[in-house]
Each structure stands twice: as C-alpha cells, then as structure tokens.
Design an enzyme around this catalytic site. Structure first.
Site: not given
Ligand SMILES: [Zn+2]
Length: 255
Positions: A53, A55, A57-58, A108, A127, A165
């Site tokens: 996805h 975001h 941090d991905h 999410h 996530d 995570h």
């Molecule tokens: Zn995320």
C-alpha cells in the site's frame, strides 16, 4: 523461498524473500539502505519490489532500489506513483519458481493488497492483519476492513503471516483486556514477552494462531461478544458482524 526480516525505522519489518539461486525480492521497502545492506550480506541479487500500500514507510526506498530497471509490483489505482506492474485482486505474479496470488484487502488504505503463496503458505499482509491485532482504518470502512480480515482468516491455519510492524506486545495487551480467559492468548503473550526480552521478532505468526488469539478475527467468539457488549452497549447484539468489528477497532483506538 527463505524470508529475511530487515528491521527499519522504529518498528517496521521490510521482508526480503530469496531462493537458493540467490534471487531476491523485497516487500514494502520503506528505506533502501537496510535492504541494500541485507542483500550484500547474504550475496543476493534484487529482482523486484512488492508494495502492499502507498504509505511512505512501505514505499520510501522503492525507487532507489528499482534503479529504473527492476519491476515495482503494487496495487492498481495507488496514490504511490512508482508502481510499474499494477495488480488487481486475483492477479498472479511469478517470483522465480514461486507463484504469488494478489488479494485485495482494503480498509487500512483503499489501495491495500496482500501477497499469498499457497504452495509454501506465505502471506505478506502489510498493515492489514498484525500479530495479535489489525491496522487502523485510515481510508476504508469497518465493513471493508472486516471483509479483508475475514478473507485472510480463511487461509489455511499453517499460513505464515508476515506483517509489516512489530506491534505485537501492545496488541496482545489489548487482546487480554478483551478476552482475559483465553488460555491460548495468555500463552502467546508470555511467549511474545520472552521473545522481545531477547530482542527477537514475534513475526511471523500463523493464521491458526491469529484465529485463536487475535480479537479482530474473533469478534463473534462468545467471550469477545460479551466483552464488546459490556464496553459498547447491548445494541451490538443485533448489529451486523462488521459493526461488532468496528466497535472493537474503536475500543482499541481508545485503549
Ligand atoms: Zn500503512
């Protein structure tokens, strides 16, 4: 396929999968540097990048790792613009000899997908499903997130769950508040605390363990049902299952 955990940021896991031929793929590289270090340390050649996805941090390290030549697989209609191979629900991708199926799991985010290899029982779910918990609903509805989690929960019990995570201890503290009499959950909490005390990852878990202990896959278990009614009111008895899931998710947000 072998799977390496590459820790990044505060609590992210970037997953590097590789075969015996030294070919490697990385899932959700939020940062390029730790992935490059892991590839070098294990003498692996990066063949492609998988995104669950949009975001940051991905996705933050994806373009640097791709160097303009490696494929970046990811959801179609994603706000992340680096995807070269957009994937819809049910799509299949081939990573060396390993075939992965794409599962659309919105909630999410709206673009969220998971990658599932049925032969070896590997699930990369970003996530959406966490060890002992689930992601926050930033973009989707409770109905979407509940549907996505139910879909993952229907995979075989032995499926290894590689989430993105290390949130497990906090998730299990909430799970125990919801279901204090669940023996499997209490045993899992002890095991997870021991792992973290040694600095080890609690991920991957399995679908079977999640079904037994993760409250977000258990909103219909009698004990969870009772706890929810006590917390959020008796109207939940007659409500659709996704409303009970939504009430559980809001309880966790306040916890
Ligand atoms: Zn995320």
């Amino acid at each position: 396929m072998k799977v390496l955990a590459v820790p990044a940021f505060q609590d992210n896991y970037l997953w590097v999968l590789h075969n015996t031929a030294g070919q490697a793929w990385v899932v959700d590289p939020g940062d390029a540097a730790p992935v490059e270090a892991a590839l070098a340390a294990h003498n692996l050649s990066l063949e492609g990048i998988l995104i669950t996805h949009h975001h940051f941090d991905h996705t933050g390290g994806a373009l640097q790792l791709a160097e303009g030549v490696r494929p970046i697989y990811g959801p179609e209609h994603s706000p992340f613009e680096g995807i070269t191979h957009p994937l819809e629900d049910g799509a299949r991708i081939q990573l060396g000899e390993a075939a992965f199926e794409v599962l659309a799991v919105p909630g999410h985010t709206l673009d969220h997908i998971a990658y599932y290899n049925a032969t070896e029982g590997l699930l990369f779910c970003g996530d959406t499903l966490f060890a002992g918990g689930c992601g926050r609903m930033f973009e989707g509805t409770a109905e979407q997130m509940h549907g996505s989690l139910q879909r993952l929960a229907a995979l075989p019990d032995a499926t290894e769950v590689y989430c993105a995570h290390e949130y497990t201890l906090a998730n299990l503290r909430f799970a125990v508040a919801v279901e204090p009499g669940n023996e499997a959950l209490l045993a899992r909490q002890q095991a997870a605390e021991a792992l973290r005390a040694r600095g080890e990852a609690t991920v991957p878990s399995t679908i079977g363990l999640e079904r037994a202990t993760n409250p977000f896959l258990r909103a219909e278990a009698p004990a969870v049902h009772q706890a929810l009614i006590a917390e959020a009111g008796p109207a939940l008895v007659a409500a659709p299952a996704c409303d009970r899931f939504g009430a559980l998710r809001s309880w966790k947000d306040r916890f």
